[in-house]
Design a protein around this motif. Sequence first.
Motif, PDB file in Angstrom:
ATOM      1  N   PRO A  22       0.826  -1.205   0.000  1.00 32.05           N
ATOM      2  CA  PRO A  22       0.000   0.000   0.000  1.00 32.05           C
ATOM      3  C   PRO A  22       0.867   1.265   0.000  1.00 32.05           C
ATOM      4  O   PRO A  22       1.816   1.379   0.780  1.00 32.05           O
ATOM      5  N   HIS A  23       0.533   2.188  -0.894  1.00 33.97           N
ATOM      6  CA  HIS A  23       1.339   3.391  -1.051  1.00 33.97           C
ATOM      7  C   HIS A  23       0.522   4.511  -1.685  1.00 33.97           C
ATOM      8  O   HIS A  23      -0.609   4.301  -2.096  1.00 33.97           O
ATOM      9  N   PHE A  24       1.127   5.685  -1.762  1.00 37.64           N
ATOM     10  CA  PHE A  24       0.532   6.826  -2.450  1.00 37.64           C
ATOM     11  C   PHE A  24       1.647   7.566  -3.172  1.00 37.64           C
ATOM     12  O   PHE A  24       2.831   7.293  -2.984  1.00 37.64           O
ATOM     13  N   HIS A  25       1.244   8.507  -4.007  1.00 40.10           N
ATOM     14  CA  HIS A  25       2.190   9.300  -4.784  1.00 40.10           C
ATOM     15  C   HIS A  25       2.174  10.724  -4.248  1.00 40.10           C
ATOM     16  O   HIS A  25       1.111  11.327  -4.110  1.00 40.10           O
ATOM     17  N   ALA A  26       3.352  11.252  -3.927  1.00 40.34           N
ATOM     18  CA  ALA A  26       3.498  12.625  -3.457  1.00 40.34           C
ATOM     19  C   ALA A  26       4.219  13.414  -4.544  1.00 40.34           C
ATOM     20  O   ALA A  26       5.296  13.014  -4.994  1.00 40.34           O
ATOM     21  N   ILE A  27       3.613  14.523  -4.961  1.00 45.42           N
ATOM     22  CA  ILE A  27       4.192  15.337  -6.016  1.00 45.42           C
ATOM     23  C   ILE A  27       4.419  16.745  -5.479  1.00 45.42           C
ATOM     24  O   ILE A  27       3.516  17.363  -4.904  1.00 45.42           O
ATOM     25  N   GLU A  36       5.475   4.488   0.830  1.00 45.90           N
ATOM     26  CA  GLU A  36       4.830   3.337   1.458  1.00 45.90           C
ATOM     27  C   GLU A  36       4.059   3.811   2.690  1.00 45.90           C
ATOM     28  O   GLU A  36       4.603   4.524   3.544  1.00 45.90           O
ATOM     29  N   ILE A  37       2.803   3.422   2.792  1.00 40.56           N
ATOM     30  CA  ILE A  37       1.952   3.875   3.895  1.00 40.56           C
ATOM     31  C   ILE A  37       2.449   3.348   5.239  1.00 40.56           C
ATOM     32  O   ILE A  37       2.497   4.086   6.225  1.00 40.56           O
ATOM     33  N   ALA A  38       2.843   2.102   5.303  1.00 35.21           N
ATOM     34  CA  ALA A  38       3.231   1.492   6.581  1.00 35.21           C
ATOM     35  C   ALA A  38       4.473   2.127   7.189  1.00 35.21           C
ATOM     36  O   ALA A  38       4.588   2.232   8.409  1.00 35.21           O
ATOM     37  N   THR A  39       5.415   2.557   6.358  1.00 31.51           N
ATOM     38  CA  THR A  39       6.697   3.051   6.866  1.00 31.51           C
ATOM     39  C   THR A  39       6.923   4.537   6.639  1.00 31.51           C
ATOM     40  O   THR A  39       7.760   5.140   7.310  1.00 31.51           O
ATOM     41  N   GLY A  40       6.222   5.122   5.672  1.00 30.70           N
ATOM     42  CA  GLY A  40       6.455   6.513   5.308  1.00 30.70           C
ATOM     43  C   GLY A  40       7.706   6.708   4.476  1.00 30.70           C
ATOM     44  O   GLY A  40       8.106   7.832   4.195  1.00 30.70           O
ATOM     45  N   LYS A  41       8.339   5.616   4.059  1.00 33.28           N
ATOM     46  CA  LYS A  41       9.575   5.696   3.278  1.00 33.28           C
ATOM     47  C   LYS A  41       9.279   5.766   1.785  1.00 33.28           C
ATOM     48  O   LYS A  41       8.304   5.203   1.302  1.00 33.28           O
ATOM     49  N   VAL A  56       6.454  12.543   5.445  1.00 37.62           N
ATOM     50  CA  VAL A  56       6.609  11.504   6.477  1.00 37.62           C
ATOM     51  C   VAL A  56       5.783  11.860   7.705  1.00 37.62           C
ATOM     52  O   VAL A  56       5.069  11.016   8.261  1.00 37.62           O
ATOM     53  N   GLU A  57       5.834  13.116   8.127  1.00 44.64           N
ATOM     54  CA  GLU A  57       5.048  13.575   9.283  1.00 44.64           C
ATOM     55  C   GLU A  57       3.551  13.388   9.021  1.00 44.64           C
ATOM     56  O   GLU A  57       2.813  12.896   9.873  1.00 44.64           O
ATOM     57  N   TRP A  58       3.093  13.792   7.832  1.00 47.44           N
ATOM     58  CA  TRP A  58       1.691  13.657   7.466  1.00 47.44           C
ATOM     59  C   TRP A  58       1.272  12.191   7.415  1.00 47.44           C
ATOM     60  O   TRP A  58       0.190  11.826   7.874  1.00 47.44           O
ATOM     61  N   THR A  59       2.137  11.340   6.870  1.00 47.10           N
ATOM     62  CA  THR A  59       1.827   9.905   6.774  1.00 47.10           C
ATOM     63  C   THR A  59       1.616   9.305   8.161  1.00 47.10           C
ATOM     64  O   THR A  59       0.659   8.558   8.378  1.00 47.10           O
ATOM     65  N   LYS A  60       2.477   9.636   9.096  1.00 43.81           N
ATOM     66  CA  LYS A  60       2.340   9.122  10.461  1.00 43.81           C
ATOM     67  C   LYS A  60       1.022   9.589  11.083  1.00 43.81           C
ATOM     68  O   LYS A  60       0.336   8.818  11.748  1.00 43.81           O
ATOM     69  N   SER A  64      -4.064   5.752   9.390  1.00 45.21           N
ATOM     70  CA  SER A  64      -5.304   4.969   9.347  1.00 45.21           C
ATOM     71  C   SER A  64      -6.203   5.432   8.203  1.00 45.21           C
ATOM     72  O   SER A  64      -6.820   4.609   7.519  1.00 45.21           O
ATOM     73  N   GLU A  65      -6.260   6.735   7.974  1.00 49.02           N
ATOM     74  CA  GLU A  65      -7.071   7.245   6.869  1.00 49.02           C
ATOM     75  C   GLU A  65      -6.482   6.819   5.517  1.00 49.02           C
ATOM     76  O   GLU A  65      -7.229   6.496   4.588  1.00 49.02           O
ATOM     77  N   LEU A  66      -5.160   6.808   5.420  1.00 43.41           N
ATOM     78  CA  LEU A  66      -4.509   6.344   4.193  1.00 43.41           C
ATOM     79  C   LEU A  66      -4.804   4.867   3.941  1.00 43.41           C
ATOM     80  O   LEU A  66      -5.079   4.465   2.807  1.00 43.41           O
ATOM     81  N   GLU A  67      -4.754   4.069   4.999  1.00 42.50           N
ATOM     82  CA  GLU A  67      -5.057   2.640   4.861  1.00 42.50           C
ATOM     83  C   GLU A  67      -6.496   2.427   4.412  1.00 42.50           C
ATOM     84  O   GLU A  67      -6.774   1.557   3.592  1.00 42.50           O
ATOM     85  N   GLU A  68      -7.413   3.230   4.954  1.00 41.56           N
ATOM     86  CA  GLU A  68      -8.823   3.128   4.544  1.00 41.56           C
ATOM     87  C   GLU A  68      -8.995   3.502   3.074  1.00 41.56           C
ATOM     88  O   GLU A  68      -9.711   2.823   2.331  1.00 41.56           O
TER      89      GLU A  68
END
Length: 86
Positions: A22-27, A36-41, A56-60, A64-68
């Motif tokens: 699970p991941h997202f794209h940051a531009i 990666e959602i789980a690690t923020g890396k 990384v701060e935002w991901t932490k 839970s919202e990212l996982e949803e």
Amino acid sequence: MPKISKYYGIAIYMYYRDHSPPHFHAIYGEHEAVIEIATGKAMDGSLPRRALKLVVEWTKARRSELEEDWARAQAGQPLQPIDPLD
């Protein structure tokens, strides 16, 4: 690819039915990283150091919202916007 958040010039996107993990794209400007959602890396690409620190701060804070949203994307359901950093 729906935009799920934007803050400090950083746009966050998530693809429907994308590959694991699970991941997202940051531009940020001409820079893009796959986070990666789980690690923020960063799994791929890169962002300037300050932008990456904010992501990384935002991901932490929003994990839970990212996982949803990831689960919704995998199911082809509409994604929910996620609040930016405070």
